[in-house]
Design a protein around this motif. Sequence first.
Motif, PDB file in Angstrom:
ATOM      1  N   CYS A   1       0.899  -0.947   0.457  1.00 55.17           N
ATOM      2  CA  CYS A   1      -0.121   0.382   0.068  1.00 55.17           C
ATOM      3  C   CYS A   1       1.108   1.273   0.064  1.00 55.17           C
ATOM      4  N   GLY A   2       2.397   0.833  -0.121  1.00 58.27           N
ATOM      5  CA  GLY A   2       2.897   2.462   0.148  1.00 58.27           C
ATOM      6  C   GLY A   2       2.968   2.464   1.554  1.00 58.27           C
ATOM      7  N   GLY A   3       2.267   2.653   2.715  1.00 54.18           N
ATOM      8  CA  GLY A   3       2.533   3.130   3.599  1.00 54.18           C
ATOM      9  C   GLY A   3       1.798   3.499   4.388  1.00 54.18           C
ATOM     10  N   ALA A   4       1.563   4.323   5.676  1.00 51.07           N
ATOM     11  CA  ALA A   4       0.841   4.618   6.586  1.00 51.07           C
ATOM     12  C   ALA A   4      -0.559   5.127   5.635  1.00 51.07           C
ATOM     13  N   VAL A   5      -1.612   4.819   5.973  1.00 52.81           N
ATOM     14  CA  VAL A   5      -3.179   5.241   4.943  1.00 52.81           C
ATOM     15  C   VAL A   5      -3.699   6.460   5.713  1.00 52.81           C
ATOM     16  N   ASN A   6      -3.451   7.307   4.566  1.00 47.48           N
ATOM     17  CA  ASN A   6      -3.807   9.083   5.585  1.00 47.48           C
ATOM     18  C   ASN A   6      -5.434   9.208   5.649  1.00 47.48           C
ATOM     19  N   VAL A   7      -6.000  10.473   6.427  1.00 43.82           N
ATOM     20  CA  VAL A   7      -7.421  10.372   5.861  1.00 43.82           C
ATOM     21  C   VAL A   7      -7.821  11.507   5.060  1.00 43.82           C
TER      22      VAL A   7
ATOM     23  N   GLY B   1       0.578  -1.520  23.853  1.00 43.67           N
ATOM     24  CA  GLY B   1       0.779  -0.749  23.621  1.00 43.67           C
ATOM     25  C   GLY B   1       1.871   0.845  23.149  1.00 43.67           C
ATOM     26  N   GLN B   2       2.438   0.576  22.996  1.00 36.19           N
ATOM     27  CA  GLN B   2       2.570   1.548  21.868  1.00 36.19           C
ATOM     28  C   GLN B   2       3.585   1.846  20.500  1.00 36.19           C
ATOM     29  N   PRO B   3       3.588   0.695  19.371  1.00 38.90           N
ATOM     30  CA  PRO B   3       4.550   0.391  18.825  1.00 38.90           C
ATOM     31  C   PRO B   3       4.917   1.607  18.259  1.00 38.90           C
ATOM     32  N   ARG B   4       5.628   1.309  17.392  1.00 35.90           N
ATOM     33  CA  ARG B   4       7.217   1.915  16.619  1.00 35.90           C
ATOM     34  C   ARG B   4       6.512   1.648  14.995  1.00 35.90           C
ATOM     35  N   GLU B   5       6.352   2.940  13.971  1.00 35.25           N
ATOM     36  CA  GLU B   5       5.911   2.960  12.986  1.00 35.25           C
ATOM     37  C   GLU B   5       7.162   2.549  12.000  1.00 35.25           C
ATOM     38  N   LEU B   6       7.418   1.790  10.830  1.00 31.97           N
ATOM     39  CA  LEU B   6       8.173   0.699  10.394  1.00 31.97           C
ATOM     40  C   LEU B   6       9.298   2.627  10.135  1.00 31.97           C
ATOM     41  N   GLU B   7       9.435   3.030   9.581  1.00 31.19           N
ATOM     42  CA  GLU B   7      10.396   3.755   9.443  1.00 31.19           C
ATOM     43  C   GLU B   7      11.454   4.482  10.675  1.00 31.19           C
ATOM     44  N   GLU B   8      10.230   4.417  12.241  1.00 29.76           N
ATOM     45  CA  GLU B   8      11.688   4.807  12.797  1.00 29.76           C
ATOM     46  C   GLU B   8      12.331   2.974  12.977  1.00 29.76           C
ATOM     47  N   VAL B   9      11.428   1.925  13.248  1.00 29.58           N
ATOM     48  CA  VAL B   9      12.455   0.242  13.061  1.00 29.58           C
ATOM     49  C   VAL B   9      13.214   0.488  11.848  1.00 29.58           C
ATOM     50  N   SER B  10      13.135   1.083  10.893  1.00 28.52           N
ATOM     51  CA  SER B  10      14.468   1.212  10.006  1.00 28.52           C
ATOM     52  C   SER B  10      15.364   1.817  10.053  1.00 28.52           C
ATOM     53  N   LYS B  11      15.055   2.699  10.555  1.00 26.43           N
ATOM     54  CA  LYS B  11      16.598   3.444  10.870  1.00 26.43           C
ATOM     55  C   LYS B  11      18.043   2.602  11.803  1.00 26.43           C
ATOM     56  N   ASP B  12      17.107   1.329  12.871  1.00 22.63           N
ATOM     57  CA  ASP B  12      17.270   0.982  13.849  1.00 22.63           C
ATOM     58  C   ASP B  12      18.757  -0.513  12.522  1.00 22.63           C
ATOM     59  N   LEU B  13      18.279  -0.373  11.532  1.00 21.10           N
ATOM     60  CA  LEU B  13      19.060  -1.153  10.982  1.00 21.10           C
ATOM     61  C   LEU B  13      20.567  -0.693  10.286  1.00 21.10           C
TER      62      LEU B  13
END
Length: 207
Positions: free
Chosen positions: A122-128, A191-203
């Motif tokens: 889908c290309g990422g978060a689904v905006n409103v 809990g407070q999940p982290r978005e993929l953009e955040e997670v991928s910074k740790d790679l």
Amino acid sequence: MRYPDLRKRVTAVARKAYDRGLVAATSGNYSQFDREAGLMVITPSGLDYGLMAPEDLVVLDLAGHVVEGDLPPSSEWRLHAHLYKMRRDIGGVAHTHSPYATAFATLDRPIPNLLIELQMFCGGAVNVAPFALPGSEELGEGAARTIGDRKAVLLSHHGAVAVGESVEDALKVAFWVEDAARIAHLALTIGQPRELEEVSKDLPAEY
Ligand SMILES: [Zn+2]
């Protein structure tokens, strides 16, 4: 009758969406676009999905002129037309009121980019897209503006819209969106999940 195959395909998609709980009663609408002819085949307005037959579908151009069909087209035909006009890669549109995705839409809150499938398909978060009355030009304009280059968008206090190269692709996206919304809902209750953009910074850099 024009487009016998497309009529069958769009009808099958509409039934599947109904059977799988993506819409209630007669809500939702689906179309496939013939870009060469400038015509879309769209579900009719307010007809029970259990009764809908391929010949009930309506063929119309992007200005809303009905070329073939006895029933009125879906009142959301403008939404479909705006998306086909805005992006040449879109060949099918599925508009649903799938419950978890629509819950995010009622909060004016994007479906967060937590699942790898949402990123990939889908290309990422689904905006409103901003609130507008159903069936209005404003609704279609807002959705086309907000979707950008992604495959899905939420309609404030209303539902979800998924697009693809075909109506079947659009339905697949609608399922991914609902799945991502359901899992995001569960994750947010734990809990407070982290978005993929955040997670991928740790790679590590080689990724
Ligand atoms: Zn709707």
